[in-house]
Write a protein that holds these residues in place. Structure first.
Motif, PDB file in Angstrom:
ATOM      1  N   ARG A  72       0.834  -1.206   0.000  1.00  0.00           N
ATOM      2  CA  ARG A  72       0.000   0.000   0.000  1.00  0.00           C
ATOM      3  C   ARG A  72       0.869   1.258   0.000  1.00  0.00           C
ATOM      4  O   ARG A  72       0.568   2.240  -0.690  1.00  0.00           O
ATOM      5  CB  ARG A  72      -0.920  -0.015   1.219  1.00  0.00           C
ATOM      6  CG  ARG A  72      -1.927  -1.161   1.214  1.00  0.00           C
ATOM      7  CD  ARG A  72      -2.807  -1.142  -0.016  1.00  0.00           C
ATOM      8  NE  ARG A  72      -3.575  -2.365  -0.180  1.00  0.00           N
ATOM      9  CZ  ARG A  72      -4.766  -2.585   0.338  1.00  0.00           C
ATOM     10  NH1 ARG A  72      -5.327  -1.665   1.086  1.00  0.00           N
ATOM     11  NH2 ARG A  72      -5.392  -3.721   0.118  1.00  0.00           N
ATOM     12  N   GLU A 126      -2.149 -11.379  -5.317  1.00  0.00           N
ATOM     13  CA  GLU A 126      -2.770 -10.062  -5.505  1.00  0.00           C
ATOM     14  C   GLU A 126      -1.762  -8.944  -5.244  1.00  0.00           C
ATOM     15  O   GLU A 126      -1.668  -7.974  -6.003  1.00  0.00           O
ATOM     16  CB  GLU A 126      -3.975  -9.937  -4.579  1.00  0.00           C
ATOM     17  CG  GLU A 126      -4.734  -8.614  -4.723  1.00  0.00           C
ATOM     18  CD  GLU A 126      -4.408  -7.640  -3.596  1.00  0.00           C
ATOM     19  OE1 GLU A 126      -4.701  -6.443  -3.753  1.00  0.00           O
ATOM     20  OE2 GLU A 126      -3.851  -8.067  -2.573  1.00  0.00           O
ATOM     21  N   THR A 130      -0.250  -6.199  -8.126  1.00  0.00           N
ATOM     22  CA  THR A 130      -0.359  -4.738  -8.016  1.00  0.00           C
ATOM     23  C   THR A 130       1.015  -4.085  -8.005  1.00  0.00           C
ATOM     24  O   THR A 130       1.208  -3.033  -8.612  1.00  0.00           O
ATOM     25  CB  THR A 130      -1.126  -4.355  -6.746  1.00  0.00           C
ATOM     26  OG1 THR A 130      -0.469  -4.938  -5.597  1.00  0.00           O
ATOM     27  CG2 THR A 130      -2.552  -4.854  -6.791  1.00  0.00           C
ATOM     28  N   GLU A 140      -3.266   3.118 -12.388  1.00  0.00           N
ATOM     29  CA  GLU A 140      -4.715   2.977 -12.261  1.00  0.00           C
ATOM     30  C   GLU A 140      -5.144   1.518 -12.285  1.00  0.00           C
ATOM     31  O   GLU A 140      -6.079   1.121 -11.577  1.00  0.00           O
ATOM     32  CB  GLU A 140      -5.410   3.749 -13.399  1.00  0.00           C
ATOM     33  CG  GLU A 140      -5.285   5.258 -13.289  1.00  0.00           C
ATOM     34  CD  GLU A 140      -5.870   5.766 -11.964  1.00  0.00           C
ATOM     35  OE1 GLU A 140      -6.882   5.196 -11.502  1.00  0.00           O
ATOM     36  OE2 GLU A 140      -5.309   6.716 -11.386  1.00  0.00           O
ATOM     37  N   GLU A 141      -4.472   0.709 -13.084  1.00  0.00           N
ATOM     38  CA  GLU A 141      -4.815  -0.719 -13.119  1.00  0.00           C
ATOM     39  C   GLU A 141      -4.503  -1.366 -11.769  1.00  0.00           C
ATOM     40  O   GLU A 141      -5.258  -2.230 -11.285  1.00  0.00           O
ATOM     41  CB  GLU A 141      -4.036  -1.415 -14.229  1.00  0.00           C
ATOM     42  CG  GLU A 141      -4.450  -0.971 -15.618  1.00  0.00           C
ATOM     43  CD  GLU A 141      -3.665  -1.699 -16.691  1.00  0.00           C
ATOM     44  OE1 GLU A 141      -3.203  -2.819 -16.410  1.00  0.00           O
ATOM     45  OE2 GLU A 141      -3.504  -1.150 -17.789  1.00  0.00           O
ATOM     46  N   LEU A 143      -4.528   0.178  -8.864  1.00  0.00           N
ATOM     47  CA  LEU A 143      -5.546   0.620  -7.911  1.00  0.00           C
ATOM     48  C   LEU A 143      -6.876  -0.081  -8.155  1.00  0.00           C
ATOM     49  O   LEU A 143      -7.634  -0.358  -7.212  1.00  0.00           O
ATOM     50  CB  LEU A 143      -5.734   2.134  -8.025  1.00  0.00           C
ATOM     51  CG  LEU A 143      -4.569   3.002  -7.521  1.00  0.00           C
ATOM     52  CD1 LEU A 143      -4.910   4.478  -7.671  1.00  0.00           C
ATOM     53  CD2 LEU A 143      -4.236   2.674  -6.066  1.00  0.00           C
ATOM     54  N   ALA A 144      -7.158  -0.380  -9.408  1.00  0.00           N
ATOM     55  CA  ALA A 144      -8.415  -1.070  -9.716  1.00  0.00           C
ATOM     56  C   ALA A 144      -8.449  -2.453  -9.069  1.00  0.00           C
ATOM     57  O   ALA A 144      -9.486  -2.905  -8.571  1.00  0.00           O
ATOM     58  CB  ALA A 144      -8.585  -1.195 -11.234  1.00  0.00           C
ATOM     59  N   VAL A 146      -6.865  -3.238  -6.316  1.00  0.00           N
ATOM     60  CA  VAL A 146      -7.052  -3.009  -4.886  1.00  0.00           C
ATOM     61  C   VAL A 146      -8.521  -2.725  -4.573  1.00  0.00           C
ATOM     62  O   VAL A 146      -9.085  -3.242  -3.593  1.00  0.00           O
ATOM     63  CB  VAL A 146      -6.159  -1.843  -4.405  1.00  0.00           C
ATOM     64  CG1 VAL A 146      -6.463  -1.508  -2.948  1.00  0.00           C
ATOM     65  CG2 VAL A 146      -4.690  -2.198  -4.568  1.00  0.00           C
ATOM     66  N   ARG A 147      -9.168  -1.896  -5.442  1.00  0.00           N
ATOM     67  CA  ARG A 147     -10.571  -1.531  -5.189  1.00  0.00           C
ATOM     68  C   ARG A 147     -11.529  -2.705  -5.417  1.00  0.00           C
ATOM     69  O   ARG A 147     -12.671  -2.674  -4.966  1.00  0.00           O
ATOM     70  CB  ARG A 147     -10.971  -0.374  -6.102  1.00  0.00           C
ATOM     71  CG  ARG A 147     -10.209   0.923  -5.835  1.00  0.00           C
ATOM     72  CD  ARG A 147     -10.803   2.082  -6.617  1.00  0.00           C
ATOM     73  NE  ARG A 147      -9.975   3.278  -6.535  1.00  0.00           N
ATOM     74  CZ  ARG A 147      -9.186   3.707  -7.514  1.00  0.00           C
ATOM     75  NH1 ARG A 147      -9.113   3.018  -8.658  1.00  0.00           N
ATOM     76  NH2 ARG A 147      -8.450   4.799  -7.370  1.00  0.00           N
ATOM     77  N   SER A 148     -11.072  -3.730  -6.129  1.00  0.00           N
ATOM     78  CA  SER A 148     -11.958  -4.868  -6.412  1.00  0.00           C
ATOM     79  C   SER A 148     -12.265  -5.701  -5.176  1.00  0.00           C
ATOM     80  O   SER A 148     -13.129  -6.572  -5.199  1.00  0.00           O
ATOM     81  CB  SER A 148     -11.306  -5.774  -7.466  1.00  0.00           C
ATOM     82  OG  SER A 148     -10.177  -6.453  -6.916  1.00  0.00           O
ATOM     83  N   ASP A 149     -11.535  -5.459  -4.106  1.00  0.00           N
ATOM     84  CA  ASP A 149     -11.731  -6.174  -2.836  1.00  0.00           C
ATOM     85  C   ASP A 149     -11.344  -7.646  -2.896  1.00  0.00           C
ATOM     86  O   ASP A 149     -11.609  -8.400  -1.958  1.00  0.00           O
ATOM     87  CB  ASP A 149     -13.184  -6.061  -2.339  1.00  0.00           C
ATOM     88  CG  ASP A 149     -13.466  -4.700  -1.727  1.00  0.00           C
ATOM     89  OD1 ASP A 149     -12.479  -4.011  -1.383  1.00  0.00           O
ATOM     90  OD2 ASP A 149     -14.633  -4.331  -1.595  1.00  0.00           O
ATOM     91  N   LYS A 152      -8.910  -8.072  -0.192  1.00  0.00           N
ATOM     92  CA  LYS A 152      -9.552  -8.033   1.123  1.00  0.00           C
ATOM     93  C   LYS A 152     -10.233  -9.360   1.435  1.00  0.00           C
ATOM     94  O   LYS A 152     -10.167  -9.874   2.557  1.00  0.00           O
ATOM     95  CB  LYS A 152     -10.566  -6.898   1.180  1.00  0.00           C
ATOM     96  CG  LYS A 152     -11.310  -6.779   2.509  1.00  0.00           C
ATOM     97  CD  LYS A 152     -12.293  -5.646   2.487  1.00  0.00           C
ATOM     98  CE  LYS A 152     -13.018  -5.519   3.834  1.00  0.00           C
ATOM     99  NZ  LYS A 152     -13.723  -6.744   4.202  1.00  0.00           N
TER     100      LYS A 152
END
Length: 393
Positions: A72, A126, A130, A140-141, A143-144, A146-149, A152
């Motif tokens: 991160r 994962e 990233t 941006e790819e 971050l995408a 990361v945002r996909s969860d 997580k």
């Protein structure tokens, strides 16, 4: 006279009966105490193992979290200094999960760890993806992803799996602790019975002490032997190798013949150990030790001196050609193991000194140096420069 004889006979029978009862009580108490003692020791060891496993589990989770923190930080700043905790976390996590797999002893725990390992792999994949995208300039790819969860979700599964695993370990430790307490109490009762039995057998104290002394002597000798043996392969260890070399140097017969040392390193072992696990690696080391013993002569000495390092001491080999044949046989024997364990081979360093007052440390150091030459050449064997230097891969 007859009455006296009958009295003595009756007393004798009574005494024998009393001794028989005492011996029986002593035997039962001793067996009960020993059984309980072994069980308590087993419980304590199990508690220690569980504590170690819990510690390793915590280390695994913390390492993944460190790797995630580094990832991160790198994504937010683009500064590669954040990758240091990322890479370190991955390394520690891989080591921790390997240690955990080696530590468990039940199929259920092993299955749980395999699931944890899969979740960890998903999470690290994962993170790797990233970081790679960020390094390639695709911010941006990255971050995408990361945002996909997805990360997580895998992290949540990992935390949940580790939590269940630790809870199971805690339950096992609690059961073992309860069992230990119960057994200690039972052992106390057995010990009281044992003391009562001992009181009736004071007449046999001298005999028992003699037996105990003999047992101590046997135990001491056994411990001395164990201290000179490699626990995994049963071969002499480095300490025993030094002792035997000193004995060989002092042997009058050795002065009439050369002494050859073969320093052997097992090629490909680390890859097998990392890929297939320590259990397979240990099995390979045991198989190699048996192979070395099969190829060498009766009077030769085979020792394990390190993780995947072995030494063969072969007195009386007459010429480099004879030594070459021995090296060839060793390598051929190890190549047979490739069908079971994958790509394995040997790097062998050879050094020889005359038997008259040879210096063991110097002999082994020369063989060690020659082995590294062979290893840098891709394996095979290499002779020390003082031995009509020759190599073969």
């Amino acid at each position: 006279m007859i009455a006296v004889e009958e009295t003595f006979a009756s007393q004798r029978r009574r005494s024998i009966a009393i001794y028989a009862v005492i011996v029986l009580a002593l035997t039962v108490s001793a067996v009960a105490s020993a059984w309980q003692g072994v069980a308590v020791i087993s419980d304590i060891r199990m508690q220690d193992r569980v504590a170690s496993v819990i510690k390793q589990s915590d280390a695994l989770l913390l390492a993944i979290e460190d790797a995630e923190t580094g990832q991160r930080g790198f994504l937010l700043t683009g500064d590669e200094k954040y990758l240091q905790p990322y890479f370190e976390g991955k390394r520690v996590a891989a080591r921790a999960v390997g240690d955990l797999i080696d530590s468990v002893h039940t199929l259920s725990q092993f299955a749980a760890l395999r699931a944890i390992q899969r979740d960890m792999r998903d999470k690290l994949d994962e993170l790797d993806q990233t970081v790679r995208l960020e390094r390639e300039g695709h911010h941006e790819e990255a971050l995408a992803i990361v945002r996909s969860d997805a990360g997580k979700e895998s992290m949540d599964r990992l935390r949940s799996g580790i939590g269940r695993f630790v809870a199971d370990c805690e339950a096992r430790r609690s059961t073992a602790l309860t069992d230990s307490r119960r057994r200690v109490q039972a052992t106390e009762y057995a010990f009281i019975a044992l003391l009562l039995g001992v009181a009736g057998l004071l007449a046999f104290t001298a005999s028992m002490q003699a037996k105990a002394y003999k047992g101590v002597i046997r135990g001491t000798k056994r411990m001395s032997r164990d201290a000179l043996r490699d626990s995994l392969t049963g071969l002499p260890n480095r300490r025993d190798l030094a002792r035997r070399l000193e004995k060989l140097r002092a042997d009058d017969g050795t002065a009439q013949q050369p002494v050859t040392a073969l320093f052997i390193d097992l090629d490909g072992f680390k890859a097998i150990n990392d890929k297939l696990g320590h259990a397979v690696g240990d099995a390979l080391l045991r198989a190699v030790s048996e192979s070395l013993k099969r190829v060498t002569r009766l009077g030769d000495l085979v020792a394990r001196v390190g993780g995947d390092e072995f030494v063969v001491i072969a007195p009386g080999l007459a010429s480099p050609s004879v030594i070459e044949k021995l090296c060839e046989r060793l390598m051929a024997e190890i190549r047979v193991l490739a069908s079971s364990y994958g790509g394995v081979g040997l790097s062998i360093g050879v050094a020889t000194q005359s038997g008259a007052g040879f210096v063991a440390e110097e002999l082994l150091q020369k063989a060690d140096n020659a082995m590294y030459v062979a290893k840098r050449s891709g394996g095979g064997y290499h002779f020390d420069a003082g031995l009509n230097s020759c190599s073969r891969s």
